[in-house]
Design a protein around this motif. Structure first.
Motif, PDB file in Angstrom:
ATOM      1  N   ASP A  71      69.822  62.373  -5.287  1.00 31.03           N
ATOM      2  CA  ASP A  71      70.887  61.715  -6.048  1.00 31.03           C
ATOM      3  C   ASP A  71      72.260  62.338  -5.812  1.00 31.03           C
TER       4      ASP A  71
ATOM      5  N   ASN B 258      69.132  56.219 -12.111  1.00 30.62           N
ATOM      6  CA  ASN B 258      68.965  56.279 -13.565  1.00 30.62           C
ATOM      7  C   ASN B 258      69.355  54.911 -14.113  1.00 30.62           C
TER       8      ASN B 258
ATOM      9  N   ASP C 253      68.454  52.954 -16.563  1.00 32.94           N
ATOM     10  CA  ASP C 253      68.674  52.628 -17.973  1.00 32.94           C
ATOM     11  C   ASP C 253      69.539  53.655 -18.689  1.00 32.94           C
ATOM     12  N   GLY C 254      70.137  54.577 -17.924  1.00 36.34           N
ATOM     13  CA  GLY C 254      71.044  55.543 -18.519  1.00 36.34           C
ATOM     14  C   GLY C 254      70.387  56.571 -19.408  1.00 36.34           C
TER      15      GLY C 254
ATOM     16  N   ALA D 219      69.325  59.764 -21.113  1.00 37.14           N
ATOM     17  CA  ALA D 219      70.090  61.008 -21.194  1.00 37.14           C
ATOM     18  C   ALA D 219      69.380  62.178 -20.537  1.00 37.14           C
TER      19      ALA D 219
ATOM     20  N   LYS E  64      67.277  61.953 -17.901  1.00 32.11           N
ATOM     21  CA  LYS E  64      66.803  61.572 -16.584  1.00 32.11           C
ATOM     22  C   LYS E  64      67.817  61.940 -15.505  1.00 32.11           C
TER      23      LYS E  64
ATOM     24  N   ALA F   4      73.963  56.718 -11.298  1.00 27.05           N
ATOM     25  CA  ALA F   4      74.310  55.498 -12.013  1.00 27.05           C
ATOM     26  C   ALA F   4      74.218  54.328 -11.021  1.00 27.05           C
TER      27      ALA F   4
ATOM     28  N   GLU G 215      76.003  51.862 -10.285  1.00 29.80           N
ATOM     29  CA  GLU G 215      77.231  51.507  -9.559  1.00 29.80           C
ATOM     30  C   GLU G 215      77.578  52.509  -8.454  1.00 29.80           C
TER      31      GLU G 215
ATOM     32  N   GLU H 180      63.016  55.179 -19.092  1.00 32.68           N
ATOM     33  CA  GLU H 180      62.397  55.633 -20.335  1.00 32.68           C
ATOM     34  C   GLU H 180      61.185  54.742 -20.653  1.00 32.68           C
TER      35      GLU H 180
END
Length: 233
Positions: free
Chosen positions: A105, A131, A133-134, A136, A138, A142, A144, A169
């Motif tokens: 990443d 990640n 689903d955002g 926290a 993980k 992002a 984008e 999650e």
């Protein structure tokens, strides 16, 4: 028949059933057996039933297992995937011993893997961790930011960019799991559609013991299964 072999067969049946339900060929989904925290004997049991691809989260533990098993001629062809976080001080171990790394990443990590991959080994196969689903807790990019890093990594020697990996999650049900996996599949398709990479990505690594059916329904090409094969850790 050992418990691990019996479990493997049950997981393969789940994959086949999920593929049929989704109108897909079962051969389009690869099974990655996640052997982290289990010893070499567990891998040998799974390999005795034809399992060839294994995933390890902990690099030091994984390398010890790889080195031990590669002493046995019948196990030298096993395929090893690093699926855990890769820190800068561990890139050489990954580059020298694993066949795949699914958890890239950062460009700096990819660059080190490229530089440290031995010339006598095939290129290291790479997935970018998203990640999606955002979460926290993980790792991962992002959504984008994925395309920009994909284009950079695709230019590095000794690496082959194969696709995306996601660990969302836990979802409460099939519908909720599908909602997240669909977003990862859409990102995968969107990046391929840009034509910005030297070759299209072909691997979408998503789905674990609890949600493999949802992941396959949404287009996963590789499911990472640990508990349903080896038991609880």
């Amino acid at each position: 028949m050992t418990t691990i072999v019996r479990n493997l067969q049950l997981v393969r049946d789940r994959i086949t059933t999920a593929c049929v339900a989704a109108g897909r060929n079962p051969a389009s989904v690869r099974l990655l057996a996640v052997s982290k925290t289990f010893g070499a004997d567990a891998v040998i049991d799974a390999a005795s039933d034809g399992q060839r691809a294994f995933g390890e989260n902990y690099i030091g533990e994984g390398v010890e297992k790889i080195l031990a098993l590669r002493q046995q001629p019948a196990l030298q062809a096993l395929e090893w995937h690093c699926i855990g976080p890769v820190q800068g001080n561990k890139t050489r171990l990954v580059a020298e011993h694993f066949d795949w790394v699914q958890s890239v990443d950062r460009f700096k990590i990819a660059q080190r893997l490229s530089e440290q991959r031995p010339a006598d080994l095939p290129p290291l196969q790479v997935c970018l961790q998203v990640n999606v689903d955002g979460g926290a807790n993980k790792s991962g990019l992002a959504p984008e930011d994925v395309l920009a890093l994909a284009k950079e990594i695709a230019q590095l020697p000794r690496l082959v960019l194969r696709g995306l990996m996601a660990i969302p999650e836990p979802a409460i049900d099939f519908v909720a799991a599908c909602a997240v996996h669909t977003r990862t599949k859409a990102l995968f398709d969107e990046i391929n559609a840009t034509g910005a990479l030297p070759a299209p990505m072909d691997t979408l690594s998503m789905g674990m013991t609890a949600d493999l059916e949802a992941a396959i329904h949404c287009g996963s090409t590789m499911v990472r299964i640990g508990t349903a094969i080896f038991g609880k850790r």
